[in-house]
Write a protein that holds these residues in place. Structure first.
Motif, PDB file in Angstrom:
ATOM      1  N   PHE A 142       4.823  52.379 -17.968  1.00 39.23           N
ATOM      2  CA  PHE A 142       4.972  53.839 -17.175  1.00 39.23           C
ATOM      3  C   PHE A 142       6.608  53.896 -16.628  1.00 39.23           C
ATOM      4  N   PHE A 143       6.992  52.874 -15.941  1.00 35.71           N
ATOM      5  CA  PHE A 143       8.026  52.971 -15.009  1.00 35.71           C
ATOM      6  C   PHE A 143       9.493  52.833 -16.001  1.00 35.71           C
ATOM      7  N   ARG A 144       9.262  52.242 -17.140  1.00 33.65           N
ATOM      8  CA  ARG A 144      10.382  52.112 -17.957  1.00 33.65           C
ATOM      9  C   ARG A 144      11.144  53.279 -18.174  1.00 33.65           C
ATOM     10  N   PRO A 145      12.311  53.462 -18.026  1.00 35.77           N
ATOM     11  CA  PRO A 145      13.031  54.706 -18.249  1.00 35.77           C
ATOM     12  C   PRO A 145      13.319  54.932 -19.771  1.00 35.77           C
ATOM     13  N   THR A 146      13.348  56.280 -20.157  1.00 39.18           N
ATOM     14  CA  THR A 146      13.231  56.663 -21.545  1.00 39.18           C
ATOM     15  C   THR A 146      14.721  56.615 -21.994  1.00 39.18           C
ATOM     16  N   GLU A 147      15.861  56.764 -21.102  1.00 35.62           N
ATOM     17  CA  GLU A 147      17.097  56.901 -21.875  1.00 35.62           C
ATOM     18  C   GLU A 147      17.767  56.080 -20.743  1.00 35.62           C
ATOM     19  N   LEU A 148      18.992  55.367 -21.410  1.00 37.42           N
ATOM     20  CA  LEU A 148      19.723  54.540 -20.879  1.00 37.42           C
ATOM     21  C   LEU A 148      20.605  55.030 -19.697  1.00 37.42           C
ATOM     22  N   SER A 149      21.078  56.225 -19.795  1.00 37.41           N
ATOM     23  CA  SER A 149      21.896  57.027 -18.984  1.00 37.41           C
ATOM     24  C   SER A 149      20.971  57.555 -17.591  1.00 37.41           C
ATOM     25  N   VAL A 150      19.667  57.485 -18.071  1.00 39.54           N
ATOM     26  CA  VAL A 150      18.727  57.934 -16.737  1.00 39.54           C
ATOM     27  C   VAL A 150      18.595  56.665 -15.783  1.00 39.54           C
ATOM     28  N   GLU A 151      18.596  55.568 -16.437  1.00 41.08           N
ATOM     29  CA  GLU A 151      18.323  54.150 -15.625  1.00 41.08           C
ATOM     30  C   GLU A 151      19.450  54.115 -14.879  1.00 41.08           C
ATOM     31  N   ARG A 152      20.881  54.123 -15.872  1.00 41.02           N
ATOM     32  CA  ARG A 152      22.051  54.055 -15.007  1.00 41.02           C
ATOM     33  C   ARG A 152      22.142  54.753 -13.579  1.00 41.02           C
ATOM     34  N   ARG A 153      21.793  56.181 -13.958  1.00 40.38           N
ATOM     35  CA  ARG A 153      21.893  56.866 -12.811  1.00 40.38           C
ATOM     36  C   ARG A 153      20.867  56.682 -11.570  1.00 40.38           C
ATOM     37  N   LEU A 154      19.760  56.246 -11.996  1.00 42.11           N
ATOM     38  CA  LEU A 154      18.552  55.615 -10.975  1.00 42.11           C
ATOM     39  C   LEU A 154      19.071  54.422 -10.250  1.00 42.11           C
ATOM     40  N   ARG A 155      19.865  53.664 -11.090  1.00 41.07           N
ATOM     41  CA  ARG A 155      20.419  52.199 -10.450  1.00 41.07           C
ATOM     42  C   ARG A 155      21.389  52.761  -9.430  1.00 41.07           C
ATOM     43  N   LYS A 156      22.187  53.569  -9.789  1.00 40.52           N
ATOM     44  CA  LYS A 156      23.355  53.780  -8.897  1.00 40.52           C
ATOM     45  C   LYS A 156      22.683  54.620  -7.572  1.00 40.52           C
ATOM     46  N   ILE A 157      21.968  55.561  -7.762  1.00 40.15           N
ATOM     47  CA  ILE A 157      21.185  56.192  -6.756  1.00 40.15           C
ATOM     48  C   ILE A 157      20.563  55.179  -5.774  1.00 40.15           C
ATOM     49  N   ALA A 158      19.664  54.284  -6.516  1.00 39.13           N
ATOM     50  CA  ALA A 158      19.126  53.395  -5.741  1.00 39.13           C
ATOM     51  C   ALA A 158      20.062  52.219  -4.834  1.00 39.13           C
ATOM     52  N   ARG A 159      21.087  51.799  -5.503  1.00 41.31           N
ATOM     53  CA  ARG A 159      22.213  51.086  -4.981  1.00 41.31           C
ATOM     54  C   ARG A 159      22.740  51.773  -3.751  1.00 41.31           C
ATOM     55  N   ARG A 160      23.320  53.121  -3.812  1.00 38.37           N
ATOM     56  CA  ARG A 160      23.668  53.846  -2.716  1.00 38.37           C
ATOM     57  C   ARG A 160      22.654  53.807  -1.539  1.00 38.37           C
ATOM     58  N   ARG A 161      21.580  54.127  -1.891  1.00 35.71           N
ATOM     59  CA  ARG A 161      20.338  54.333  -0.689  1.00 35.71           C
ATOM     60  C   ARG A 161      20.001  52.971  -0.099  1.00 35.71           C
ATOM     61  N   TYR A 162      20.107  51.774  -1.043  1.00 34.44           N
ATOM     62  CA  TYR A 162      19.963  50.703  -0.412  1.00 34.44           C
ATOM     63  C   TYR A 162      20.943  50.176   0.629  1.00 34.44           C
ATOM     64  N   GLU A 163      22.224  50.659   0.190  1.00 28.40           N
ATOM     65  CA  GLU A 163      23.321  50.090   1.135  1.00 28.40           C
ATOM     66  C   GLU A 163      23.232  50.801   2.377  1.00 28.40           C
ATOM     67  N   GLN A 164      22.854  52.218   2.238  1.00 23.40           N
ATOM     68  CA  GLN A 164      22.887  53.194   3.361  1.00 23.40           C
ATOM     69  C   GLN A 164      21.739  52.608   4.286  1.00 23.40           C
TER      70      GLN A 164
END
Length: 113
Positions: free
Chosen positions: A34-56
């Motif tokens: 269910f949580f597996r991204p369907t597109e690689l670009s979506v996964e990259r964007r989510l990781r980038k957003i999650a990383r930014r939020r984690y650092e904050q």
């Protein structure tokens, strides 16, 4: 309120029975699917957003903890409170059933206590 039978200013008493966690491989696989991204670009964007939020959050947490610690140390100089804390918390059990649908099948119980 100050406990009548103690020198402490506050008292916390907490008891908890063990939590039983039942491992279900089919459910774990469905949650992963269910949580597996369907597109690689979506996964990259989510990781980038999650990383930014984690650092904050990490930065905010460090600043918040330092601020809270400073408040506590300065408050202790003004007035000190004494706590009486009693925790009776049972460790969880992790259950690995041979067959999730049949209660007569074998199972492994891991008692983490």
């Amino acid at each position: 309120k100050k406990p009548a039978d103690s020198d402490a200013d506050y008292r916390i008493v907490m008891s908890a029975l063990p939590l039983d966690l039942v491992y279900n491989q089919a459910m774990v696989n469905e949650i992963k699917r269910f949580f597996r991204p369907t597109e690689l670009s979506v996964e990259r964007r989510l990781r980038k957003i999650a990383r930014r939020r984690y650092e904050q959050l990490k930065t905010d947490t460090k600043a918040g903890l330092k601020h809270r610690f400073d408040q506590w140390t300065h408050a202790e100089a003004k007035e000190s409170k004494q706590w009486d804390i009693s925790l009776n918390i049972a460790a969880p059990h992790v259950i690995f059933p041979e067959d999730f649908t049949d209660s007569k099948k074998k199972m492994v119980v891991l008692d983490l206590g």
